[in-house]
Write a protein that holds these residues in place. Structure first.
Motif, PDB file in Angstrom:
ATOM      1  N   GLU A   6       0.952  -1.129   0.080  1.00 46.31           N
ATOM      2  CA  GLU A   6       0.043  -0.092   0.106  1.00 46.31           C
ATOM      3  C   GLU A   6       0.855   1.124  -0.094  1.00 46.31           C
ATOM      4  O   GLU A   6       2.028   1.231   0.689  1.00 46.31           O
ATOM      5  N   SER A  21      -3.216   3.492  -2.887  1.00 45.95           N
ATOM      6  CA  SER A  21      -2.870   2.432  -3.939  1.00 45.95           C
ATOM      7  C   SER A  21      -2.634   1.327  -3.232  1.00 45.95           C
ATOM      8  O   SER A  21      -1.891   1.239  -2.197  1.00 45.95           O
ATOM      9  N   CYS A  22      -2.890   0.123  -4.111  1.00 42.59           N
ATOM     10  CA  CYS A  22      -2.249  -1.068  -3.478  1.00 42.59           C
ATOM     11  C   CYS A  22      -1.890  -1.967  -4.765  1.00 42.59           C
ATOM     12  O   CYS A  22      -2.566  -2.008  -5.699  1.00 42.59           O
ATOM     13  N   ALA A  23      -0.592  -2.171  -4.663  1.00 40.75           N
ATOM     14  CA  ALA A  23       0.399  -2.733  -5.799  1.00 40.75           C
ATOM     15  C   ALA A  23       0.477  -4.386  -5.451  1.00 40.75           C
ATOM     16  O   ALA A  23       0.928  -4.461  -4.513  1.00 40.75           O
ATOM     17  N   SER A  25       1.750  -8.125  -6.675  1.00 43.40           N
ATOM     18  CA  SER A  25       2.983  -8.643  -7.442  1.00 43.40           C
ATOM     19  C   SER A  25       2.974 -10.229  -7.261  1.00 43.40           C
ATOM     20  O   SER A  25       2.358 -10.684  -6.100  1.00 43.40           O
ATOM     21  N   THR A  28      -0.445 -12.867  -9.121  1.00 47.07           N
ATOM     22  CA  THR A  28      -1.682 -12.102  -9.191  1.00 47.07           C
ATOM     23  C   THR A  28      -2.756 -12.698  -9.864  1.00 47.07           C
ATOM     24  O   THR A  28      -3.778 -12.314  -9.872  1.00 47.07           O
ATOM     25  N   LYS A  72      -9.713   0.233 -10.120  1.00 40.06           N
ATOM     26  CA  LYS A  72      -8.517  -0.624 -10.334  1.00 40.06           C
ATOM     27  C   LYS A  72      -7.849  -0.180 -11.620  1.00 40.06           C
ATOM     28  O   LYS A  72      -8.504   0.301 -12.587  1.00 40.06           O
ATOM     29  N   ASN A  77      -3.459  -5.087 -11.619  1.00 41.99           N
ATOM     30  CA  ASN A  77      -2.602  -5.502 -10.439  1.00 41.99           C
ATOM     31  C   ASN A  77      -2.310  -4.048  -9.446  1.00 41.99           C
ATOM     32  O   ASN A  77      -1.643  -4.440  -8.349  1.00 41.99           O
ATOM     33  N   THR A  78      -3.063  -3.327  -9.630  1.00 38.39           N
ATOM     34  CA  THR A  78      -2.971  -2.217  -8.687  1.00 38.39           C
ATOM     35  C   THR A  78      -4.548  -1.617  -8.474  1.00 38.39           C
ATOM     36  O   THR A  78      -5.253  -1.394  -9.520  1.00 38.39           O
ATOM     37  N   TYR A  80      -7.077   1.267  -6.119  1.00 36.87           N
ATOM     38  CA  TYR A  80      -7.009   2.430  -5.524  1.00 36.87           C
ATOM     39  C   TYR A  80      -8.220   2.479  -4.710  1.00 36.87           C
ATOM     40  O   TYR A  80      -9.298   1.934  -4.781  1.00 36.87           O
ATOM     41  N   CYS A  96      -4.519  -3.155   2.569  1.00 40.16           N
ATOM     42  CA  CYS A  96      -4.963  -3.783   1.247  1.00 40.16           C
ATOM     43  C   CYS A  96      -5.071  -5.393   1.411  1.00 40.16           C
ATOM     44  O   CYS A  96      -4.172  -5.897   2.256  1.00 40.16           O
TER      45      CYS A  96
END
Length: 120
Positions: A6, A21-23, A25, A28, A72, A77-78, A80, A96
């Motif tokens: 996050e 934001s949440c990325a 990896s 996924t 998203k 992959n991200t 918000y 997240c």
């Protein structure tokens, strides 16, 4: 495994806005739903909202409906969390989370959290 990170927390005055934001990896492709939770000091962790990666359907707790929006990125992959009209009671650590199935309530993967502080 899936890793979630996050970002975007901070200090804002009441009535202001922040976007978290949440990325994601790792693996996924196994993620079905990504959600946001929050935990205020001395309180239990609370579900804020979620988004389905397959249908784009979103769900929110009543206290944030009309103020918070989950979306998203095109990469999927991200995700918000756009937070508008913030209130002091929104102050919390925001997390997240992700889960593999829409049919379970338990989230399998969690980020480290980001602090959101709303001053009055």
């Amino acid at each position: 495994q899936v890793q979630l990170v996050e970002s975007g927390g901070g200090l804002v005055q009441a009535g202001g806005s922040l976007r978290l934001s949440c990325a994601a990896s790792g693996r996924t492709y196994i993620i079905n739903t990504m959600g946001w939770f929050r935990q205020a000091p001395g309180k239990d962790r609370e579900f804020v909202g979620a988004i389905s990666r397959s249908t784009d359907s979103t769900y929110y707790v009543d206290s944030v409906k009309g103020r918070f929006t989950i979306s998203k990125a095109n990469t999927e992959n991200t995700v918000y969390l756009q937070m508008d009209s913030l209130r002091p009671e929104d102050t919390a650590v925001y997390y997240c989370a992700a889960k593999n199935s829409a049919y379970v309530t338990k989230y399998d993967y969690w980020g480290q959290g980001t602090q959101v502080t709303v001053s009055s």
